[in-house]
Design a protein around this motif. Sequence first.
Motif, PDB file in Angstrom:
ATOM      1  N   ASN A 191      16.371  19.587 -70.663  1.00  0.00           N
ATOM      2  CA  ASN A 191      16.952  20.922 -70.548  1.00  0.00           C
ATOM      3  C   ASN A 191      18.443  20.835 -70.221  1.00  0.00           C
ATOM      4  OD1 ASN A 191      14.479  22.308 -70.973  1.00  0.00           O
ATOM      5  ND2 ASN A 191      13.894  21.888 -68.845  1.00  0.00           N
ATOM      6  N   PHE A 240      25.604  16.685 -80.733  1.00  0.00           N
ATOM      7  CA  PHE A 240      26.318  17.720 -79.994  1.00  0.00           C
ATOM      8  C   PHE A 240      27.818  17.546 -80.168  1.00  0.00           C
ATOM      9  CE2 PHE A 240      28.333  19.270 -76.056  1.00  0.00           C
ATOM     10  CZ  PHE A 240      27.916  20.589 -76.091  1.00  0.00           C
ATOM     11  N   ARG A 250      22.178  22.675 -69.684  1.00  0.00           N
ATOM     12  CA  ARG A 250      22.845  23.914 -69.291  1.00  0.00           C
ATOM     13  C   ARG A 250      24.343  23.670 -69.310  1.00  0.00           C
ATOM     14  NH1 ARG A 250      18.572  25.336 -70.169  1.00  0.00           N
ATOM     15  NH2 ARG A 250      17.100  26.612 -68.982  1.00  0.00           N
ATOM     16  N   ASP A 298      18.091  34.689 -73.191  1.00  0.00           N
ATOM     17  CA  ASP A 298      16.729  34.392 -72.758  1.00  0.00           C
ATOM     18  C   ASP A 298      16.087  35.647 -72.177  1.00  0.00           C
ATOM     19  OD1 ASP A 298      17.685  34.703 -70.165  1.00  0.00           O
ATOM     20  OD2 ASP A 298      16.891  32.793 -69.446  1.00  0.00           O
ATOM     21  N   PHE A 319      24.949  28.795 -70.999  1.00  0.00           N
ATOM     22  CA  PHE A 319      24.100  28.684 -72.176  1.00  0.00           C
ATOM     23  C   PHE A 319      23.130  27.523 -71.981  1.00  0.00           C
ATOM     24  CE2 PHE A 319      28.045  30.635 -73.624  1.00  0.00           C
ATOM     25  CZ  PHE A 319      27.581  31.704 -74.382  1.00  0.00           C
ATOM     26  N   GLY A 320      21.906  27.722 -72.418  1.00  0.00           N
ATOM     27  CA  GLY A 320      20.902  26.682 -72.241  1.00  0.00           C
ATOM     28  C   GLY A 320      20.141  26.387 -73.517  1.00  0.00           C
ATOM     29  N   ARG A 321      19.630  25.156 -73.574  1.00  0.00           N
ATOM     30  CA  ARG A 321      18.832  24.741 -74.720  1.00  0.00           C
ATOM     31  C   ARG A 321      17.997  23.527 -74.336  1.00  0.00           C
ATOM     32  NH1 ARG A 321      19.863  20.867 -79.036  1.00  0.00           N
ATOM     33  NH2 ARG A 321      18.382  21.293 -80.716  1.00  0.00           N
ATOM     34  N   PHE A 329      30.581  23.688 -80.268  1.00  0.00           N
ATOM     35  CA  PHE A 329      29.932  24.441 -79.194  1.00  0.00           C
ATOM     36  C   PHE A 329      30.831  25.569 -78.697  1.00  0.00           C
ATOM     37  CE2 PHE A 329      29.190  25.404 -74.767  1.00  0.00           C
ATOM     38  CZ  PHE A 329      27.820  25.629 -74.722  1.00  0.00           C
ATOM     39  N   ASN A 358      19.403  26.581 -81.577  1.00  0.00           N
ATOM     40  CA  ASN A 358      20.333  27.514 -80.969  1.00  0.00           C
ATOM     41  C   ASN A 358      20.361  27.425 -79.445  1.00  0.00           C
ATOM     42  OD1 ASN A 358      21.081  28.620 -83.448  1.00  0.00           O
ATOM     43  ND2 ASN A 358      19.377  30.059 -83.403  1.00  0.00           N
ATOM     44  N   TRP A 359      21.557  27.620 -78.889  1.00  0.00           N
ATOM     45  CA  TRP A 359      21.730  27.762 -77.447  1.00  0.00           C
ATOM     46  C   TRP A 359      21.638  29.246 -77.123  1.00  0.00           C
ATOM     47  CZ3 TRP A 359      23.254  23.669 -74.017  1.00  0.00           C
ATOM     48  CH2 TRP A 359      23.436  22.428 -74.650  1.00  0.00           C
ATOM     49  N   LYS A 360      20.989  29.577 -76.011  1.00  0.00           N
ATOM     50  CA  LYS A 360      20.853  30.971 -75.613  1.00  0.00           C
ATOM     51  C   LYS A 360      21.571  31.211 -74.282  1.00  0.00           C
ATOM     52  CE  LYS A 360      16.605  32.325 -77.983  1.00  0.00           C
ATOM     53  NZ  LYS A 360      15.305  33.006 -77.830  1.00  0.00           N
TER      54      LYS A 360
END
Length: 215
Positions: free
Chosen positions: A157, A82, A159, A115, A196-198, A87, A206-208
């Motif tokens: 998870n 990361f 965020r 999402d 954004f979450g992943r 980002f 990908n982060w959504k």
Amino acid sequence: MVYVVILAMIAGFLALRLYMVLGKRTGHEQPLPKPAEERVGIAPVTARAIEPTADRPDITNRHIEPGAEQGVRAIISADSSFDVGQFIDGAKSAYRMILEAYWKGDTDTLNWLVDDEVRQSFVEAIEARAAAGHVLDNRLVSIERAVITDAVLTGRNARIMVRLEADIAAITRDADGNMVSGSMSDAVETREIWTFGRTLKSSDPNWKLVETDEA
């Protein structure tokens, strides 16, 4: 004969100069656009992005608010690939792409950027707009700032909340193209918090977008 030789030497010299100018990369060439699936991934902040080194300055104050540091460190610990800078660049790209898709009513693009819950909200707004016979003629003038305000890791998870400050020129038109509201000459200052979450270490890099709110 001597004249011909001189001309040949001049031609050779000019050819060499052209090669030096045109045949070498100067570092200012524009890269080829990346495929859509690569453009979006709000990407994988190495630890060095938070812990400055001699050759890499501290970017914490520029990209991360103090209250978000602990959460970002937790995400880095769980996923060493990361990178904060990547980002933030990805978040700004996603912000632009999502807004433009929403303005155009492009639900296919929204499918892989947001999402399901957020997508449903966008779709309902797009359908309501279409039912009213309205068309958005909006333009993202600039993104003035993007900064991580909070970050949370629960299990795998992740965020990350990003405050985005932008200037947007907006016009709503009717079905005949007549202006209903807005102005393309006066941009509106907009501040929003996008989350954004992943799922870390999943097959999807990908982060959504999972939530939006006003800042």
